[in-house]
Design a protein around this motif. Structure first.
Motif, mmCIF file in Angstrom:
data_model
loop_
_atom_site.group_PDB
_atom_site.id
_atom_site.type_symbol
_atom_site.label_atom_id
_atom_site.label_comp_id
_atom_site.label_asym_id
_atom_site.label_seq_id
_atom_site.Cartn_x
_atom_site.Cartn_y
_atom_site.Cartn_z
ATOM 1 N N PHE A 45 0.832 -1.205 0.000
ATOM 2 C CA PHE A 45 0.000 0.000 0.000
ATOM 3 C C PHE A 45 0.870 1.260 0.000
ATOM 4 O O PHE A 45 1.258 1.716 -1.070
ATOM 5 N N GLY A 46 1.191 1.818 1.151
ATOM 6 C CA GLY A 46 1.971 3.068 1.193
ATOM 7 C C GLY A 46 3.214 3.037 0.323
ATOM 8 O O GLY A 46 3.433 3.948 -0.494
ATOM 9 N N PRO A 47 4.068 1.996 0.439
ATOM 10 C CA PRO A 47 5.301 1.966 -0.363
ATOM 11 C C PRO A 47 5.038 1.880 -1.867
ATOM 12 O O PRO A 47 5.910 2.168 -2.669
ATOM 13 N N GLN A 48 3.826 1.465 -2.272
ATOM 14 C CA GLN A 48 3.497 1.433 -3.704
ATOM 15 C C GLN A 48 2.507 2.551 -4.054
ATOM 16 O O GLN A 48 1.804 2.487 -5.069
ATOM 17 N N GLY A 49 2.425 3.556 -3.188
ATOM 18 C CA GLY A 49 1.614 4.747 -3.489
ATOM 19 C C GLY A 49 0.120 4.533 -3.452
ATOM 20 O O GLY A 49 -0.636 5.342 -4.008
ATOM 21 N N ARG A 50 -0.352 3.444 -2.832
ATOM 22 C CA ARG A 50 -1.800 3.218 -2.766
ATOM 23 C C ARG A 50 -2.365 3.935 -1.537
ATOM 24 O O ARG A 50 -1.836 3.790 -0.434
ATOM 25 N N ILE A 51 -3.429 4.671 -1.744
ATOM 26 C CA ILE A 51 -4.046 5.399 -0.634
ATOM 27 C C ILE A 51 -5.435 4.828 -0.362
ATOM 28 O O ILE A 51 -6.283 4.810 -1.251
ATOM 29 N N LEU A 52 -5.624 4.310 0.845
ATOM 30 C CA LEU A 52 -6.975 3.946 1.272
ATOM 31 C C LEU A 52 -7.391 4.980 2.324
ATOM 32 O O LEU A 52 -8.064 5.944 2.012
ATOM 33 N N ARG A 53 -6.906 4.840 3.579
ATOM 34 C CA ARG A 53 -7.265 5.834 4.600
ATOM 35 C C ARG A 53 -6.081 6.667 5.061
ATOM 36 O O ARG A 53 -6.254 7.715 5.653
ATOM 37 N N GLN A 92 -2.525 8.924 4.696
ATOM 38 C CA GLN A 92 -1.813 9.824 3.781
ATOM 39 C C GLN A 92 -0.348 9.402 3.680
ATOM 40 O O GLN A 92 0.196 8.787 4.605
ATOM 41 N N LEU A 93 0.297 9.712 2.557
ATOM 42 C CA LEU A 93 1.642 9.195 2.273
ATOM 43 C C LEU A 93 2.747 10.230 2.506
ATOM 44 O O LEU A 93 2.536 11.426 2.289
ATOM 45 N N THR A 94 3.914 9.726 2.913
ATOM 46 C CA THR A 94 5.093 10.597 3.059
ATOM 47 C C THR A 94 5.664 10.955 1.680
ATOM 48 O O THR A 94 6.200 12.034 1.489
ATOM 49 N N TYR A 95 5.579 9.988 0.740
ATOM 50 C CA TYR A 95 6.160 10.224 -0.592
ATOM 51 C C TYR A 95 5.059 10.086 -1.662
ATOM 52 O O TYR A 95 5.056 9.112 -2.427
ATOM 53 N N PRO A 96 4.117 11.043 -1.714
ATOM 54 C CA PRO A 96 2.975 10.892 -2.636
ATOM 55 C C PRO A 96 3.380 10.936 -4.113
ATOM 56 O O PRO A 96 2.630 10.480 -4.964
ATOM 57 N N LYS A 97 4.567 11.473 -4.420
ATOM 58 C CA LYS A 97 4.969 11.606 -5.840
ATOM 59 C C LYS A 97 5.893 10.472 -6.286
ATOM 60 O O LYS A 97 6.389 10.461 -7.406
ATOM 61 N N LEU A 98 6.146 9.497 -5.392
ATOM 62 C CA LEU A 98 7.157 8.480 -5.699
ATOM 63 C C LEU A 98 6.799 7.650 -6.939
ATOM 64 O O LEU A 98 7.656 7.379 -7.781
ATOM 65 N N VAL A 99 5.528 7.264 -7.076
ATOM 66 C CA VAL A 99 5.139 6.456 -8.243
ATOM 67 C C VAL A 99 5.399 7.242 -9.526
ATOM 68 O O VAL A 99 5.996 6.723 -10.478
ATOM 69 N N ASP A 100 5.013 8.521 -9.553
ATOM 70 C CA ASP A 100 5.250 9.357 -10.746
ATOM 71 C C ASP A 100 6.748 9.460 -11.032
ATOM 72 O O ASP A 100 7.182 9.387 -12.183
ATOM 73 N N MET A 101 7.516 9.655 -9.976
ATOM 74 C CA MET A 101 8.969 9.804 -10.157
ATOM 75 C C MET A 101 9.580 8.526 -10.715
ATOM 76 O O MET A 101 10.526 8.570 -11.511
ATOM 77 N N MET A 102 9.055 7.371 -10.279
ATOM 78 C CA MET A 102 9.591 6.095 -10.780
ATOM 79 C C MET A 102 9.223 5.924 -12.254
ATOM 80 O O MET A 102 10.025 5.471 -13.062
ATOM 81 N N THR A 103 7.996 6.303 -12.608
ATOM 82 C CA THR A 103 7.524 6.152 -13.987
ATOM 83 C C THR A 103 8.358 6.983 -14.958
ATOM 84 O O THR A 103 8.628 6.557 -16.083
ATOM 85 N N THR A 104 8.788 8.156 -14.518
ATOM 86 C CA THR A 104 9.507 9.064 -15.438
ATOM 87 C C THR A 104 11.028 8.894 -15.372
ATOM 88 O O THR A 104 11.750 9.573 -16.091
ATOM 89 N N PHE A 105 11.518 7.977 -14.530
ATOM 90 C CA PHE A 105 12.971 7.801 -14.404
ATOM 91 C C PHE A 105 13.574 7.210 -15.690
ATOM 92 O O PHE A 105 13.068 6.234 -16.232
ATOM 93 N N GLN A 106 14.647 7.803 -16.150
ATOM 94 C CA GLN A 106 15.389 7.312 -17.326
ATOM 95 C C GLN A 106 16.859 7.505 -17.050
ATOM 96 O O GLN A 106 17.257 8.582 -16.588
ATOM 97 N N TYR A 107 17.681 6.531 -17.320
ATOM 98 C CA TYR A 107 19.132 6.739 -17.240
ATOM 99 C C TYR A 107 19.825 5.821 -18.244
ATOM 100 O O TYR A 107 19.787 4.594 -18.086
#
Ligand code: R1P
Ligand code: URA
Length: 290
Positions: free
Chosen positions: A202-210, A212-227
Motif C-alpha cells: 500500500f503506502g510503499p506502492q503509493g496506494r491510498i486507502l485511509r 496519507q503518504l510521506t512520498y505521494p509523488k514516488l510512483v510518478d517519479m519512478m515512472t519518469t525515471f530514465q538513465y
C-alpha cells in the motif's frame, strides 16, 4: 574450515533446514520461487515427475524432473524479509555440509527464477504482459545488513535514481543486476526494465486507502525515471532481495513477473490466472532447454 553452530544453521529432526524443511538431497539445482504457496502446485503439475513434497509455514516446496533437469518449486511468501530466510536456507542446502556443518570447498551456483505478479509503472506495459527484470532496485533495507559491493554501472543508475526522485535519507535504496546468463534466454515475449521492490503493497506502492503518504509523488517519479536507456518497468515485493542476496551468494537469478495491475492506466487484469499459467509454461519450457 570452521563448524557452524546449532543456533546459526538450524537442522530439524528429519535433517531438513529450519524454515523450509527441505533436506539437501531434496533440492534441485534449478529453483523456481513464487510468492503464493497456492502457486506451487500450479507449477509442479507440469513436472514430468514429482519426487518430494514438503511444507512448513508458508514455505511449500515440490521437487521433481522437467526433462532431464531436477527442479524445485518453492513458495517464499511475501516480502524481502522472507527472501532473507529463503535465500540463506537455499544456499545452506546447496553449499554447506549438514553432517560436518562446514562450508563445502566447491560451491554450487543454483539457477533461481522468480515467477511472480507485479504492478506496471509504464502505460506501454499492459496487464497480462510479462516483465523480465534487468535490475532489482530495492526500497527495502535488507541488503544494508550485508557487505555488498556494487559495480560502477549499478552505482551510476542508483545515483541517477536518487537524484531524480529526490529521495531523503530515511530510504536507503540499492540495486543489483539480474543474472545475465538467464536473462539472455527470456527475450521474445518479455518487456525488459528495472523491477523496483517495495517493503509494502500500500503506502510503499503509493496506494491510498485511509492513510496519507510521506512520498505521494514516488510512483510518478519512478515512472519518469530514465538513465542511459534504463527505465523502471514494474514494482513488486521480492526482486531486489533475490538479486541482491543471490548475487552475493553466487547464484544465477532472474525475476519474471506477470503484470496484473497497470498503475498508470489504472487497470487490473480480468484473467490473471491465464496470464500466470502462460508465464509458468513458457518458463518451464525454456528452463528445460537451458
Ligand atoms: O504474486 P507474488 O509472487 O506473491 O508477488 C506479488 O504479490 C504479492 C502482493 O500481492 C507480493 O509478494 C508481490 O511481490
Ligand atoms: O500492484 C501490484 C501487483 C502485484 N504485486 C504488487 O506488489 N503490486
Amino acid at each position: 574450515m570452521s563448524r557452524i553452530a546449532e543456533s546459526e544453521l538450524i537442522i530439524n529432526d528429519r535433517g531438513g533446514i529450519y524454515h523450509l524443511d527441505i533436506r539437501p538431497e531434496e533440492l534441485g539445482d534449478n529453483v523456481i520461487v513464487v510468492g503464493d504457496p497456492g502457486r506451487v502446485p500450479l507449477v509442479s503439475k507440469y513436472f514430468d515427475a514429482i519426487e518430494y513434497k514438503n511444507q512448513h509455514r508458508e514455505f511449500v516446496s515440490h521437487t521433481g524432473r522437467v526433462g532431464n533437469k531436477k527442479v524445485t518449486v518453492l513458495s517464499t511468501g511475501i516480502g524481502p524479509d522472507n527472501i532473507d530466510i529463503v535465500f540463506n536456507e537455499l544456499d545452506a542446502l546447496a553449499n554447506i555440509n549438514f553432517d560436518t556443518r562446514e562450508i563445502n570447498t566447491e560451491l554450487k551456483s543454483l539457477n533461481i527464477i522468480r515467477i511472480g505478479t507485479s504492478g506496471s509503472l509504464q502505460e506501454s506495459i499492459p496487464v497480462d504482459s510479462f516483465v523480465a527484470g534487468t535490475y532489482g532496485l530495492g526500497l527495502d533495507n535488507l541488503i544494508q545488513f550485508y557487505q555488498k559491493t556494487s559495480t560502477e554501472e549499478e552505482t551510476a543508475i542508483l545515483n541517477a535514481f536518487k537524484q531524480h526522485t529526490g529521495i531523503d535519507n530515511n530510504l536507503t535504496p540499492y540495486i543489483t543486476k539480474s543474472g545475465e546468463k538467464l536473462l539472455a534466454h527470456f527475450q521474445e515475449g518479455y518487456h525488459h526494465g528495472i523491477t523496483v521492490t517495495c517493503p509494502g503493497f500500500f503506502g510503499p506502492q503509493g496506494r491510498i486507502l485511509r492513510l496519507q503518504l510521506t512520498y505521494p509523488k514516488l510512483v510518478d517519479m519512478m515512472t519518469t525515471f530514465q538513465y542511459e536507456g534504463n527505465f523502471i518497468s514494474n514494482f513488486e515485493m521480492e526482486t531486489s532481495a533475490i538479486y541482491g542476496l543471490g548475487n552475493l551468494l553466487g547464484h544465477n537469478c532472474l525475476s519474471l513477473n506477470a503484470i496484473i495491475a497497470n498503475r498508470i492506466a489504472k487497470t487490473f487484469s480480468k484473467d490473471a490466472a491465464s496470464a500466470m499459467n502462460k508465464l509458468i509454461t513458457h518458463t518451464l519450457e525454456l528452463l528445460s532447454n537451458l
